[in-house]
Design an enzyme around this catalytic site. Structure first.
Site, PDB file in Angstrom:
ATOM      1  N   GLU A 204      14.295 -15.457  30.257  1.00  0.00           N
ATOM      2  CA  GLU A 204      14.658 -15.733  31.543  1.00  0.00           C
ATOM      3  C   GLU A 204      15.931 -16.096  31.811  1.00  0.00           C
ATOM      4  O   GLU A 204      16.662 -15.748  32.967  1.00  0.00           O
ATOM      5  CB  GLU A 204      14.105 -17.356  31.632  1.00  0.00           C
ATOM      6  CG  GLU A 204      13.749 -17.665  32.992  1.00  0.00           C
ATOM      7  CD  GLU A 204      14.732 -18.593  33.723  1.00  0.00           C
ATOM      8  OE1 GLU A 204      15.041 -18.706  35.006  1.00  0.00           O
ATOM      9  OE2 GLU A 204      15.835 -18.962  32.899  1.00  0.00           O
ATOM     10  N   ASP A 247      10.522 -25.998  35.606  1.00  0.00           N
ATOM     11  CA  ASP A 247      12.083 -25.625  35.158  1.00  0.00           C
ATOM     12  C   ASP A 247      13.004 -26.611  35.652  1.00  0.00           C
ATOM     13  O   ASP A 247      12.713 -27.550  36.701  1.00  0.00           O
ATOM     14  CB  ASP A 247      12.272 -24.386  36.093  1.00  0.00           C
ATOM     15  CG  ASP A 247      13.398 -23.611  35.185  1.00  0.00           C
ATOM     16  OD1 ASP A 247      13.894 -24.189  34.194  1.00  0.00           O
ATOM     17  OD2 ASP A 247      13.770 -22.482  35.723  1.00  0.00           O
TER      18      ASP A 247
HETATM   19 ZN   LIG Z   1      18.969 -21.925  33.760  1.00  0.00          ZN
END
Ligand SMILES: [Zn+2]
Ligand SMILES: *[C@@H]1O[C@H](CO)[C@@H](O)[C@H](O)[C@H]1NC(C)=O
Ligand SMILES: *[C@@H]1O[C@H](CO)[C@@H](O)[C@H](O)[C@H]1NC(C)=O
Length: 371
Positions: A204, A247
């Site tokens: 990611e 996140d």
């Molecule tokens: Zn990050």
């Protein structure tokens, strides 16, 4: 996690599915039966052998020993504690802007729990609530840990899996394979079989500058791999009933707005769970504003919050409805050396674990027939 992108259009390919069909709110008794995270679960000390979190508080750059240690931590946890969860990998290699021609491994981990009877019927039979976090960390600054980004969210998902398993076993039958016959239990909102999966994604953070192709591979791979013709779902992409992406969680007083009109109803479910849990006194934090402040707004009222480029992009482009649990603004420690264990607010992380668990239990309709 990356900066807000103002240029990426929000493409909602999904027709508004009849996903909003009412389901049973989780009864209070089930909220109270959730075992809150143990003090050891989110312990940041490496000497704590039972911690879900501390083994992840190391640099986890793809292709380095730290990343392998993180993988081993996940696999050991699921193998030992959650043997009913099916573990699979999707591995690929790629080049990155800072590593030149060197092939770097990217390894996504998929942990899946389906009703026993759909598993017996073959692949692609159950819709899957999909909980997602990335486990890799940025190569820069050197030694970067990414406690909120996303060691904390990964640990939250491990706790969630452990906690919901107890209820799933009750609902689906014994651990030794479960009920053979399909029952009313486990039938979802649309009368379909409902399972859950956790995606621990790699690649990611990329290495320097994010490009849209970094996290493409799992969504691409899934779309390109159809199930046998008799399956209910065409391919693993289509099985995703909701893509819940966690996140940058673990700093105090997060403000997570509702990002997408098409999934605002799911956001509202989670916001309502937060409200009820706060009322029942089972959350530890008492922020001025709820973590999910947009619950009371209707889907036409909240302003577009901009678009946060993240792991959901390739999945969303392929039609998955996305609930993005990421604060705006980002935590103060974002992409700095301070994003480490010491700067986490453990009570906040613990409350996220409770919220996500409540949300999953409600989604799986664990409360049906109870009060
Ligand atoms: Zn990050
Ligand atoms: C993917 O990589 C992991 C970690 O190296 C390895 O354990 C696993 O067997 C690989 N799986 C596949 C399907 O290639
Ligand atoms: C949403 O809220 C606004 C402002 O209160 C109101 O005008 C509108 O009718 C509401 N829309 C729906 C669909 O409830």
């Amino acid at each position: 996690m990356r900066l807000l992108s103002t240029t990426t259009p929000v493409v909602v390919l999904l027709p508004l599915l009849s996903l909003t069909t009412a389901y049973t709110p989780l009864p209070d008794s089930l909220f109270s039966s959730i075992t809150p995270p143990l003090p050891t679960d989110f312990d940041i000390l490496p000497s704590q052998p039972l911690s879900l979190l501390s083994p992840l508080l190391i640099p986890r750059v793809p292709g380095t020993p730290g990343q392998i240690r993180a993988q081993e931590h996940f696999i050991k946890f699921f193998t030992k504690n959650l043997p009913e969860w099916e573990i699979s990998w999707q591995n690929s290699t790629g080049t990155t802007p800072v590593t030149g021609d060197k092939q770097v491994p990217f390894q996504n981990i998929i942990l899946r729990r389906e009703p026993p009877w759909t598993k017996k019927r073959g692949p692609g039979q159950a819709s899957l609530l999909t909980l997602v976090a990335h486990y890799d960390s940025k190569i820069e600054p050197k030694g970067f840990i990414g406690a909120t980004d996303s060691a904390g969210p990964c640990a939250v998902l491990m706790y969630t899996a452990r906690e919901i398993e107890k209820e799933l076993v009750k609902m689906w039958g014994a651990q030794d394979g479960g009920k053979v016959e399909e029952g009313e239990e486990g039938k979802g909102k649309r009368g379909e079989d409902v399972g859950v999966q956790i995606l621990l994604l790699d690649g990611e953070e990329a290495f320097d500058r994010w490009t849209d192709t970094d996290s493409l591979s799992l969504a691409q791979h899934w779309e390109a791999n159809p199930y046998p013709a008799m399956s209910k779902f065409k391919n693993p992409m289509r099985q995703i009933s909701l893509f819940v992406l966690l996140d940058l969680l673990g700093s105090a007083s997060p403000r997570v707005p509702s990002y997408f009109q098409s999934t605002h109803w799911a956001y509202q479910r989670m916001a309502s769970i937060e409200g009820r849990m706060r009322q029942m006194g089972i959350l530890k934090t008492s922020p001025k504003e709820p973590f999910l402040p947009d619950g009371g707004k209707n889907s036409t009222q909240f302003e577009s919050q901009g678009f946060v480029g993240d792991d959901h992009v390739p999945f969303m482009a392929r039609g998955a409805p996305v609930l993005h649990l990421i604060p705006t603004p980002f935590p103060r420690v974002w992409h700095t050396m301070e994003d480490d264990g010491e700067h986490l607010d453990i009570e906040t992380l613990r409350d996220w674990a409770m919220l996500v668990t409540g949300f999953v239990l409600e989604w799986m309709d664990v409360g049906k027939g109870k009060s």
